[in-house]
Design a protein around this motif. Structure first.
Motif: not given
Length: 124
Positions: A58-81
């Motif tokens: 669940l995430t709001p749209e920020y400037n036509h995309g997802y938040s930097g916090a979500l992108k950062n978490a996705m990068d940190h957990t690439f293998v797990q996800g």
């Protein structure tokens, strides 16, 4: 959302709020195959993502995309996800069309099996 999903038989819900995981900005090579985490907060999030069969993000749209916090978490957990099932619920003042477009391509490198839902008012 968590309460609704928890009511279903056979569904265990682990509500993850990125606010509870103060992650450093990702600056390492992708992917983190050996799970060498830079901090205990990243390791704790990684273990939770590893244990999941799938996600509802669940995430709001920020400037036509997802938040930097979500992108950062996705990068940190690439293998797990990698290769997990995921549903995206995005909201904004006109739905979340930009968010939807971003999720059409960015998680493809994670090989997520995905669906996207948009709403202008999410009763969360």
């Amino acid at each position: 959302m968590a309460k609704h999903l928890s009511a279903r038989d056979g569904v265990d819900v682990d509500l993850v709020d990125l606010w509870e995981h103060p992650l450093p900005l990702f600056d390492g090579p992708l992917p983190r195959t050996l799970r060498n985490y830079p901090t205990e907060d990243v390791a704790r999030l990684g273990r939770r993502i590893d244990a999941a069969d799938g996600f509802v993000l669940l995430t709001p749209e920020y400037n036509h995309g997802y938040s930097g916090a979500l992108k950062n978490a996705m990068d940190h957990t690439f293998v797990q996800g990698h290769r997990k099932k995921v549903a995206f619920v995005g909201w904004g003042n006109v739905g979340a069309p930009g968010l939807s477009n971003n999720f059409d391509w960015s998680p493809s490198s994670l090989r997520w099996h995905r669906c996207v839902m948009q709403c202008t008012s999410c009763p969360i």
